[in-house]
Scaffold this motif. Structure first.
Motif, PDB file in Angstrom:
ATOM      1  N   ASP A  61      42.742  34.077  37.533  1.00 58.59           N
ATOM      2  CA  ASP A  61      41.468  33.387  37.359  1.00 58.59           C
ATOM      3  C   ASP A  61      40.513  33.908  38.238  1.00 58.59           C
ATOM      4  O   ASP A  61      39.674  33.294  38.150  1.00 58.59           O
ATOM      5  N   TYR A  62      40.830  33.471  39.937  1.00 54.93           N
ATOM      6  CA  TYR A  62      40.349  32.787  40.504  1.00 54.93           C
ATOM      7  C   TYR A  62      40.563  34.530  40.789  1.00 54.93           C
ATOM      8  O   TYR A  62      41.883  35.288  41.963  1.00 54.93           O
ATOM      9  N   ARG A  63      39.284  34.946  40.811  1.00 57.85           N
ATOM     10  CA  ARG A  63      39.055  36.308  41.577  1.00 57.85           C
ATOM     11  C   ARG A  63      38.808  36.647  42.274  1.00 57.85           C
ATOM     12  O   ARG A  63      37.648  36.692  42.690  1.00 57.85           O
ATOM     13  N   VAL A  64      39.466  37.289  43.530  1.00 60.00           N
ATOM     14  CA  VAL A  64      39.618  37.756  44.426  1.00 60.00           C
ATOM     15  C   VAL A  64      38.473  39.288  44.309  1.00 60.00           C
ATOM     16  O   VAL A  64      38.868  39.511  43.794  1.00 60.00           O
ATOM     17  N   PRO A  65      38.057  39.583  45.253  1.00 62.32           N
ATOM     18  CA  PRO A  65      37.560  41.076  45.916  1.00 62.32           C
ATOM     19  C   PRO A  65      38.446  42.412  45.009  1.00 62.32           C
ATOM     20  O   PRO A  65      39.280  42.218  45.787  1.00 62.32           O
ATOM     21  N   VAL A  66      38.622  43.393  44.367  1.00 65.49           N
ATOM     22  CA  VAL A  66      39.088  44.182  44.474  1.00 65.49           C
ATOM     23  C   VAL A  66      38.981  45.805  44.618  1.00 65.49           C
ATOM     24  O   VAL A  66      37.645  45.409  45.220  1.00 65.49           O
ATOM     25  N   ALA A  67      39.718  46.541  45.535  1.00 65.06           N
ATOM     26  CA  ALA A  67      39.205  47.513  45.794  1.00 65.06           C
ATOM     27  C   ALA A  67      37.373  48.370  44.555  1.00 65.06           C
ATOM     28  O   ALA A  67      36.902  48.803  45.334  1.00 65.06           O
ATOM     29  N   SER A  68      37.631  48.597  43.591  1.00 64.58           N
ATOM     30  CA  SER A  68      37.103  48.709  42.896  1.00 64.58           C
ATOM     31  C   SER A  68      35.204  48.182  43.056  1.00 64.58           C
ATOM     32  O   SER A  68      34.881  48.890  41.646  1.00 64.58           O
TER      33      SER A  68
END
Lengths: 758, 160
Positions: free
Chosen positions: A684-691
């Protein structure tokens, strides 16, 4: 060592060798904070407040202590000394030890949900959990306040009855305002009055967490004579030693802290949370105690950085010359004073050469976890407002956004509003490189837009220690006091190898514990490669001097008649004698006969850190229906002084930029109606992901800092500053709407597009 | 409650352990078998730092119970290198400086190995989506993706 003017002579600095700790880290051998165990280790856990604000009426741990397997319970009243208010300089912002102690363990009141109330040590994790459930805490629940403006309003719930604000007139009643700061140059209001065009806007950011993947972790063992071992993941083993000593009133010499490998910090591990609790529990239980935070605890109880609100005004002549600028900002400090409001104000307009400028701000407490440093503390927040306003100004003037910045760029001789006159800096070169980069003129498609923004960070120097030892076979050991978060052991080894004239692989660096090396400030402030690098270079130079002396002794000539070249002693000239070069290893082999082991330790307070500037170009595509923003292309240009290991410099820039992108688009602290954090996990605390991301192109501009032997400027913090506004400006270009509030999440963007404004 | 005896194979070697029913496989690997290369970043399957393979399938070991490993084959970061010879992925991660703090690295390597086992020739986008469950806060993923693509090319024999 004097500044190396001719970089083309460098053999090691500027290359990209494999880091010395690399294999440990790709094979799983590296020991992070939670990876060490000692025989008989107990599990420690923290009981935390379920309330945002409450008075602690009583704590009864008798039932918990009666549970088999429970070995100790500690509370502030029972086990921690009450210490006086004392401020001390620490890294980039001061700390108050009384506040820190009360944050580690609440005393009379809990000030935020997740505030530590008691700690338990037990033989197993399950028993520790059961014990926490048996501790009876009676609370008197109090009204709470979360948001910064609500906390400043009349009648707001007051966190600290005794808080006296600094930098402003006493309000005559209790307040949540801890401090007011103001930085001025010229007359900002008069400057604005002279302008042909004025832009004004209100901007908001929310608290965001550093989001290091490794939760806080420590193992501590206290002996009956007081001698204490601590193994912990942090940005400073000496910081832990000092803070534990202060909070528990222990002799510093009794505390030995071994730095674990650290799984990310970004400023968030410049404080203690668990360490004093683990020490207090171990002291009471007589056994080692290991404590590891859950991710939920990391979010709720360790510090994010501030959210804030600000109003920015900038005025310019028709030709783009800025005549006046102001920023008024209020930042959340969390439960105790200490937001980065001062650096936020100091950095706000530091990219520009302005005659009339004012930056003022408030530090405001509210019922949130105490904020901690986060990469260039404060600067991204004020930059979001200022660089968004600069974009509005460029639009209003009909000027290219980079040209407007070039027109007003700070340069050598510019007096910054916060005081200093800049020496040689690289901002103009950065802007030139951005403007000539193919990205700036590449074509865009429908629903796509391009934004640019800039950033400034001071970078710091400070206390650092390093030692360089020559081993019997001529190999070199380097010890420094700086925890290595992103490859600094490699850069220390490279600088030592360069000075000594030996191959990089012959130099093996480690990070020393608090008894193995002199006091060293934290890994923070973008200081390690600069300050600890300077100590390493000086130690290596002393070793070279000694090696020359030893060669002189063997040759029976004067030390002045010996030169050092490519790792060998050579006669300084024809008059010195016709000796063959003597390699380092040959001198090392004879060290026992020429005066003993060869080595040097240097402790310095490094002065002359070089300011850093960056400019980021961002392309986005906005889905007008869903509000989803896709980052299409990203270029980050930065003056890095001189890159010792360019890959790790690029890595700092890429990683910082992506943290800034997360801050811009996704990340925020959400609270429910009871003042409890609503999104305390990575789902829910969304840090950037590779995609989420494209490649991040890092462009290194090298304008050397002549106060460092190899020209180093700190690089780690600047890259998180520009992305917030760069993304916002790109969204404006793509959609026509100005986003005034972070994060620029899909619902907000859809709402802004529908209402036709930000 | 008595502990449960579990028989497995870990990195090619037979392994046995005793665990409570509620113990996660990650806790068992770290605390009982002392394989601390697998990391706990969240305990909820969101960060991927505890990535392992279970009978060849990529899983978050924090979401698997220790008792579920009975009779299964486990692969962890400690088994990636072949003795003293690094796996090409490990080598490429080092050459490309694809790690800063290194905490997410074991999980990323295990996850990437699983990707390349399933798809030796991924596009950049495929690699980014496969690795979207492995959080890295330091690098911005740029050098990780470059290392993955380079290692994949080498493993396909495309390097001279």
């Amino acid at each position: 060592m004097n500044f190396v003017a001719n970089f083309s002579d460098l053999k090691v600095v500027g290359t990209r060798p494999v880091r010395p700790d690399g294999i440990d880290k790709v094979t799983g051998k590296a020991m992070f904070g939670a990876d060490l165990s000692m025989a008989g280790t107990l599990t420690g856990k923290v009981l935390r407040s379920p309330h945002a604000h409450a008075r602690i009426v009583s704590i009864d741990a008798s039932k918990a202590l009666a549970l088999p397997g429970v070995k100790a319970v500690v509370t502030a009243a029972g086990d921690f000394p009450e210490i006086s208010s004392e401020e001390a300089a620490a890294g980039e912002s001061p700390v108050n030890f009384r506040h820190m102690a009360h944050n580690v363990l609440a005393r009379d009141k809990v000030l935020y949900e997740g505030h530590a109330v008691a700690a338990v040590a037990a033989t197993t994790s399950a028993i520790a959990d059961a014990a926490m459930a048996l501790i009876d805490v009676t609370y008197e629940v109090l009204p709470f306040v979360i948001d910064v403006e609500a906390a400043m309003a009349d009648g707001a719930p007051i966190l600290h009855d005794d808080l006296v604000p600094s930098g402003m007139a006493a309000p005559g009643k209790p307040t949540n305002i801890a401090k007011r700061v103001e930085f001025k140059l010229g007359d900002a209001e008069a400057g604005l009055a002279e302008a042909d065009v004025v832009v004004e806007g209100r901007y908001e950011t929310t608290a965001v967490h550093q989001g290091y993947i490794e939760p806080h972790a420590v193992i501590a063992s206290v002996n009956p004579d007081g001698q204490t071992q601590i193994f912990a993941s942090s940005q400073g083993q000496f910081m832990i030693r000092q803070y534990v000593s202060k909070i528990l009133n222990m002799d510093i010499a009794n505390i030995r802290v071994t730095p674990a490998e650290i799984g990310g910090g970004f400023g968030g591990k410049t404080l203690v949370y668990l360490e004093p609790l683990a020490v207090a529990l171990s002291r009471k239980a007589g056994k080692p105690v290991k404590m590891v935070m859950t991710r939920d605890e990391v979010f709720r109880s360790s510090g994010p950085t501030s959210g804030g609100v600000m109003t920015v005004k900038i005025g310019a002549k028709k030709d783009g010359t800025i005549t006046g600028a102001t920023i008024d900002i209020a930042l959340q400090a969390g439960a105790f004073p200490g937001s980065p409001v001062a650096p936020a104000c100091m950095c706000a307009f530091a990219c520009y050469d302005l005659k009339n400028v004012r930056a003022s701000g408030y530090d405001v407490v509210s019922n949130r976890s105490k904020i901690a440093a986060y990469r260039a503390p404060g600067a991204p927040i004020s930059s979001f407002g200022v660089e968004s306003a600069m974009d509005e100004l460029a639009t209003k003037l009909g000027m290219d956004a980079l040209e407007l910045r070039q027109k007003n760029a700070a340069k050598a001789g510019t007096k910054a509003a916060y005081g200093p006159v800049f020496p040689e800096i690289g901002f103009e070169q950065v802007l030139d490189a951005a403007k000539s980069h193919p990205h700036w003129s590449a074509p865009l498609g429908p629903n796509q837009g391009r934004g640019v923004a800039t950033g400034f960070w001071f970078n710091i120097g400070g206390d650092s220690s390093a030692s360089v030892f020559v081993n019997e076979d001529g190999t070199i050991s380097v010890v420094s006091g700086s925890p290595d978060i992103g490859g600094s052991r490699a850069s220390m080894a490279m600088m030592a190898a360069e000075v000594l004239g030996v191959p990089y692989e012959k130099v093996r660096p480690i990070v020393g514990d608090t008894a193995q090396i002199g006091i060293t400030g934290m890994t923070g402030g973008s200081r390690v490669t600069f300050a600890t690098g300077m100590a390493t270079v000086q130690a290596a130079e002393k070793v070279v001097d000694e090696l020359k002396k030893r060669a002189a002794m063997i040759w029976d000539i004067s030390p002045e008649a010996v030169d050092w070249k490519d790792g060998e002693a050579v006669p300084a000239g024809a008059n010195a004698g016709g000796f063959d070069p003597m390699p380092l290893a040959a001198i090392a082999a004879k060290a026992g006969k020429t005066g003993g082991p060869i080595g040097s330790e240097v402790s310095i307070n490094a002065q002359g850190a070089g300011a850093g500037f960056g400019a980021h170009i961002c392309d986005v595509e906005v889905d007008q229906e869903t509000g989803h923003v896709k980052i299409l292309r990203y270029t980050a240009v930065q003056d890095v002084g001189k890159a010792i290991h360019p890959s790790y410099v690029e890595g700092q820039i890429q990683g910082g930029a992506v943290q800034g992108i997360g801050w811009a688009l996704n990340e925020e602290y959400l609270y429910d109606k009871n003042g409890r954090m609503d999104n305390s996990g990575f789902l829910d605390y969304r840090v950037p992901v590779a995609s989420d991301l494209p490649m991040i192109e890092a462009v290194l501009v090298e304008v050397p800092n002549k106060r460092h032997p190899f020209g180093v400027r700190g690089v780690g913090e600047v890259p998180i500053i520009p992305p917030l506004a760069a993304v916002a400006n790109a969204i404006k270009a793509a959609t026509g709407v100005r986003m005034h509030s972070l994060p620029m999440s899909p619902p907000k963007i859809v709402a802004a597009i529908e209402s036709g404004k930000g | 409650m008595s502990k449960i005896h579990v028989t497995t194979t870990v990195n090619g070697e037979p392994a046995e352990f005793l665990c409570e029913v509620q113990d996660s496989l990650l806790d068992v690997l770290r605390d009982q078998l002392h394989l601390t290369g697998s990391k706990e970043g969240c305990g909820s399957g969101d960060c991927g730092a505890c990535s392992i393979t279970l009978d060849g399938r990529l899983v978050c070991s924090c979401l698997v119970l220790g008792v579920e490993a009975e009779g299964k084959t486990i692969g962890t970061i400690e088994g990636l290198a072949n003795g003293d010879e690094l796996h090409p992925l490990q080598r490429k991660f080092l050459e490309h400086a694809a790690l800063q703090c290194g905490f997410c690295t074991p999980g990323l390597l295990v996850a990437t190995k699983a990707l390349l086992d399933a798809n030796p020739n991924p596009t950049e986008t495929e690699a980014r989506y496969w690795l979207a469950g492995n959080l890295c806060r330091c690098t911005g993923y740029d050098k990780i993706i470059r290392a993955v693509m380079d290692a994949a090319a080498e493993m396909r024999g495309e390097h001279a």
